[in-house]
Write a protein that holds these residues in place. Structure first.
Motif, PDB file in Angstrom:
ATOM      1  N   VAL A 129     -32.947 -21.233 -27.303  1.00 18.18           N
ATOM      2  CA  VAL A 129     -32.126 -20.023 -27.138  1.00 18.18           C
ATOM      3  C   VAL A 129     -32.424 -19.027 -28.255  1.00 18.18           C
ATOM      4  CG1 VAL A 129     -29.757 -19.139 -27.199  1.00 18.18           C
ATOM      5  CG2 VAL A 129     -30.316 -21.108 -25.786  1.00 18.18           C
ATOM      6  N   VAL A 146     -35.682 -17.363 -27.533  1.00 16.37           N
ATOM      7  CA  VAL A 146     -35.517 -16.337 -26.501  1.00 16.37           C
ATOM      8  C   VAL A 146     -34.911 -15.074 -27.107  1.00 16.37           C
ATOM      9  CG1 VAL A 146     -34.205 -15.733 -24.415  1.00 16.37           C
ATOM     10  CG2 VAL A 146     -35.402 -17.931 -24.548  1.00 16.37           C
ATOM     11  N   THR A 185     -26.104 -18.848 -25.635  1.00 17.36           N
ATOM     12  CA  THR A 185     -26.781 -18.896 -24.341  1.00 17.36           C
ATOM     13  C   THR A 185     -26.324 -17.744 -23.453  1.00 17.36           C
ATOM     14  OG1 THR A 185     -26.981 -21.295 -24.535  1.00 17.36           O
ATOM     15  CG2 THR A 185     -27.259 -20.354 -22.332  1.00 17.36           C
ATOM     16  N   ALA A 186     -25.041 -17.432 -23.495  1.00 16.02           N
ATOM     17  CA  ALA A 186     -24.518 -16.306 -22.706  1.00 16.02           C
ATOM     18  C   ALA A 186     -25.151 -14.993 -23.173  1.00 16.02           C
ATOM     19  CB  ALA A 186     -22.994 -16.246 -22.818  1.00 16.02           C
ATOM     20  N   ALA A 240     -28.057 -14.633 -24.599  1.00 15.65           N
ATOM     21  CA  ALA A 240     -29.454 -14.663 -24.154  1.00 15.65           C
ATOM     22  C   ALA A 240     -29.553 -14.362 -22.658  1.00 15.65           C
ATOM     23  CB  ALA A 240     -30.081 -16.020 -24.481  1.00 15.65           C
ATOM     24  N   ALA A 241     -28.655 -14.943 -21.875  1.00 19.58           N
ATOM     25  CA  ALA A 241     -28.682 -14.715 -20.422  1.00 19.58           C
ATOM     26  C   ALA A 241     -28.410 -13.251 -20.091  1.00 19.58           C
ATOM     27  CB  ALA A 241     -27.670 -15.622 -19.729  1.00 19.58           C
ATOM     28  N   ILE A 242     -27.418 -12.661 -20.749  1.00 18.45           N
ATOM     29  CA  ILE A 242     -27.104 -11.246 -20.522  1.00 18.45           C
ATOM     30  C   ILE A 242     -28.298 -10.367 -20.915  1.00 18.45           C
ATOM     31  CG2 ILE A 242     -25.665  -9.338 -21.367  1.00 18.45           C
ATOM     32  CD1 ILE A 242     -23.346 -11.476 -21.501  1.00 18.45           C
ATOM     33  N   THR A 243     -28.954 -10.737 -21.990  1.00 20.84           N
ATOM     34  CA  THR A 243     -30.105  -9.961 -22.474  1.00 20.84           C
ATOM     35  C   THR A 243     -31.278 -10.061 -21.512  1.00 20.84           C
ATOM     36  OG1 THR A 243     -29.433 -10.320 -24.763  1.00 20.84           O
ATOM     37  CG2 THR A 243     -31.732  -9.702 -24.393  1.00 20.84           C
ATOM     38  N   VAL A 244     -31.566 -11.241 -21.060  1.00 30.67           N
ATOM     39  CA  VAL A 244     -32.762 -11.470 -20.249  1.00 30.67           C
ATOM     40  C   VAL A 244     -32.570 -11.052 -18.784  1.00 30.67           C
ATOM     41  CG1 VAL A 244     -34.313 -13.272 -19.367  1.00 30.67           C
ATOM     42  CG2 VAL A 244     -33.624 -13.286 -21.758  1.00 30.67           C
ATOM     43  N   PHE A 245     -31.359 -11.259 -18.278  1.00 34.66           N
ATOM     44  CA  PHE A 245     -31.106 -10.910 -16.873  1.00 34.66           C
ATOM     45  C   PHE A 245     -30.487  -9.535 -16.779  1.00 34.66           C
ATOM     46  CE2 PHE A 245     -31.221 -15.560 -16.747  1.00 34.66           C
ATOM     47  CZ  PHE A 245     -32.157 -15.730 -15.760  1.00 34.66           C
TER      48      PHE A 245
END
Length: 142
Positions: free
Chosen positions: A78, A81, A134-135, A137-142
């Motif tokens: 994470v 990422v 992780t949240a 990272a997910a918000i950033t990537v998606f």
């Protein structure tokens, strides 16, 4: 240019894992010797065999070292990422340091007194930091 502050807690946790590796060797090898166990005679043994043969206090360091090779692998990924996505700043860095500090505290509890309740609290809190990272990272990537 990427802000690499998110990688500082990664390096600290890697360093801590190596400290635990050294602590494990420093306690486990003398315990093996004291128990009359010769590594040259060991064939096909498992970690659970050592749990039956060595004092619990010597095994606590080994158990914690193994724990540092489990969930923290997600932390490393994470943070990687976040660094690649140039999102390794602010709240992400605070959460990453929180995760590392909590994992080090978890190690110290497990390797010394090994009380389950404080270990569990530290594990839950560190897991919450990891979930939040992780949240982000997910918000950033998606």
């Amino acid at each position: 240019m990427n802000d690499l502050a998110i990688l500082q807690p990664v390096i600290v946790l890697i360093g801590w894992t190596l400290v635990m590796l050294g602590w494990m060797f420093a306690t486990r090898l003398p315990a093996l010797s004291k128990a009359g166990i010769r590594m040259s005679g060991l064939v096909g043994t498992k970690a659970s065999d050592a749990d039956r043969s060595l004092p619990a206090q010597a095994q606590w360091k080994a158990h914690n070292y193994n724990h540092l090779l489990e969930q923290p692998t997600i932390f490393y990924a994470v943070c990687g990422v976040l660094a690649l996505a140039d999102a390794g700043r602010g709240a992400a860095v605070v959460l990453a340091w929180g995760y590392v500090i909590l994992r080090i505290a978890h190690s110290l509890v497990q390797a010394t007194v090994n009380r389950v309740q404080p270990r569990f609290v530290l594990f839950v809190l560190s897991s919450a930091c990891l979930l939040a990272l992780t949240a982000i990272a997910a918000i950033t990537v998606f």
